[in-house]
Design a protein around this motif. Structure first.
Motif, PDB file in Angstrom:
ATOM      1  N   MET A  54      39.439  26.774  44.055  1.00 11.97           N
ATOM      2  CA  MET A  54      38.875  27.664  45.064  1.00 11.97           C
ATOM      3  C   MET A  54      39.848  27.840  46.226  1.00 11.97           C
ATOM      4  N   PHE A  68      43.624  35.507  47.807  1.00 15.03           N
ATOM      5  CA  PHE A  68      42.814  36.617  48.294  1.00 15.03           C
ATOM      6  C   PHE A  68      43.177  36.965  49.737  1.00 15.03           C
ATOM      7  N   VAL A  69      43.290  35.940  50.576  1.00 16.41           N
ATOM      8  CA  VAL A  69      43.634  36.153  51.984  1.00 16.41           C
ATOM      9  C   VAL A  69      45.016  36.786  52.106  1.00 16.41           C
ATOM     10  N   LEU A  83      33.044  31.035  52.913  1.00 13.43           N
ATOM     11  CA  LEU A  83      34.337  30.522  53.357  1.00 13.43           C
ATOM     12  C   LEU A  83      34.878  31.295  54.561  1.00 13.43           C
ATOM     13  N   ALA A  84      34.794  32.617  54.486  1.00  6.25           N
ATOM     14  CA  ALA A  84      35.399  33.431  55.537  1.00  6.25           C
ATOM     15  C   ALA A  84      34.643  33.348  56.861  1.00  6.25           C
ATOM     16  N   PHE A 111      41.207  31.516  46.938  1.00  7.23           N
ATOM     17  CA  PHE A 111      40.881  32.104  48.236  1.00  7.23           C
ATOM     18  C   PHE A 111      42.161  32.366  49.034  1.00  7.23           C
ATOM     19  N   PRO A 138      29.903  35.791  43.881  1.00  5.13           N
ATOM     20  CA  PRO A 138      31.232  35.910  44.501  1.00  5.13           C
ATOM     21  C   PRO A 138      31.222  36.421  45.938  1.00  5.13           C
ATOM     22  N   PRO A 139      30.495  37.509  46.265  1.00  2.00           N
ATOM     23  CA  PRO A 139      30.516  37.950  47.668  1.00  2.00           C
ATOM     24  C   PRO A 139      29.984  36.893  48.632  1.00  2.00           C
ATOM     25  N   GLN A 140      28.980  36.144  48.203  1.00  2.00           N
ATOM     26  CA  GLN A 140      28.414  35.132  49.090  1.00  2.00           C
ATOM     27  C   GLN A 140      29.330  33.914  49.223  1.00  2.00           C
ATOM     28  N   VAL A 141      30.051  33.587  48.159  1.00  2.00           N
ATOM     29  CA  VAL A 141      31.024  32.499  48.255  1.00  2.00           C
ATOM     30  C   VAL A 141      32.138  32.890  49.219  1.00  2.00           C
ATOM     31  N   ILE A 142      32.627  34.141  49.091  1.00  2.00           N
ATOM     32  CA  ILE A 142      33.666  34.618  50.006  1.00  2.00           C
ATOM     33  C   ILE A 142      33.155  34.591  51.439  1.00  2.00           C
ATOM     34  N   ASP A 143      31.921  35.059  51.631  1.00  2.00           N
ATOM     35  CA  ASP A 143      31.336  35.074  52.969  1.00  2.00           C
ATOM     36  C   ASP A 143      31.183  33.656  53.513  1.00  2.00           C
TER      37      ASP A 143
END
Length: 270
Positions: free
Chosen positions: A82, A89-90, A18-19, A86, A11-16
């Protein structure tokens, strides 16, 4: 599987992933809107180079967010989810950032509300140029309301005199829960006589909480709610004013619960 070097899919790497690039978020949105796109379609909608578009779509392929078709790239159900997740989340991050000037002055988990209820509210924050802005806004509410209920974690003379004048003039009815510290303060000069006169009118009810109050809460008249945070000296640092119905209901329930646990202060206690 990830040949793009962007992580293993935790999860942290998926968020990273995209972000780290607006291009990736924009490309996903284009895919949601159009369903199936070519690289040329993406480039016409997203300000990115050919190589960036190619790497972005390949990264989506490896994660299962899109699939390759004879017509180009098509978003998958996982990709649609996703985008939705996401996006939520944003939005939550943006809400926290927006209301951090208030939340920073509240104890952890003190404000047990849905952050979405804070949307659309007016936030008044103390600044170096105007350090008393939240307190002045609170005072204006008391100046215009006909009925007021709320929490008072701290007290000051000007506001007390305003409430006294309006209550003794028959212009305001109030019911307040005060902290133990405020209970001690109002039993001394110059507050004691002012409070005694207000209690004598029958237009003011005061209840003493057994515990410190974590924030200021104001319920003016029949709609609207105010939530205020203060520093260790009891000085208001931020004030939220809202007309959100859910937040108002929460405020009323919170007030009634605190009042039920508090002890009434009478003239004989002064």
């Amino acid at each position: 599987m990830n040949g793009s070097g962007d992580g293993d899919g935790s999860p942290p790497q998926v968020i990273d992933f995209l972000a780290a690039s607006e291009h990736r978020i924009e490309t996903l949105r284009v895919l949601v809107e159009q369903g199936t796109v070519t690289r040329r379609d993406v480039r016409s909608e997203v300000d990115a180079s050919r190589s960036t578009v190619r790497r972005t779509l390949e990264g989506f392929l490896e994660r299962g967010w899109v699939e390759s078709t004879t017509d180009g790239y098509r978003i998958t159900p996982a990709g649609e989810l996703m985008v939705d997740v996401f996006g939520q989340f944003v939005e939550r991050v943006e809400r926290v950032e927006t209301y951090t000037p208030l939340l920073r002055w509240l104890p952890p988990s003190a404000l047990d509300v849905d952050l979405a209820w804070l949307e659309g509210g007016t936030l008044t924050v103390a600044t170096e140029a105007d350090p008393y802005a939240p307190a002045q806004t609170q005072t204006e509410t008391v100046r215009t309301a006909e009925r007021f209920r709320g929490f008072l974690p701290a007290i000051e003379r000007d506001g007390t005199e305003l409430v006294h004048d309006r209550i003794t003039a028959g212009e305001l009815t109030a019911s307040i829960v005060v902290s133990p510290a405020v209970s001690e303060t109002v039993r001394s000069d110059p507050f004691e006589e002012l409070l005694r006169e207000q209690l004598a009118t029958g237009r003011l009810d005061v209840f003493v909480s057994p515990d410190p109050l974590p924030y200021y809460l104001g319920l003016p008249d029949e709609d609207g709610v105010e939530i205020g945070g203060m520093d260790d000296d009891g000085i208001p640092r931020a004030l939220l004013q809202s007309t959100n119905d859910d937040l108002r209901r929460w405020g009323e329930e919170t007030f009634e619960s605190a009042r039920a646990d508090a002890e009434r202060l009478t003239e004989g206690d002064l």
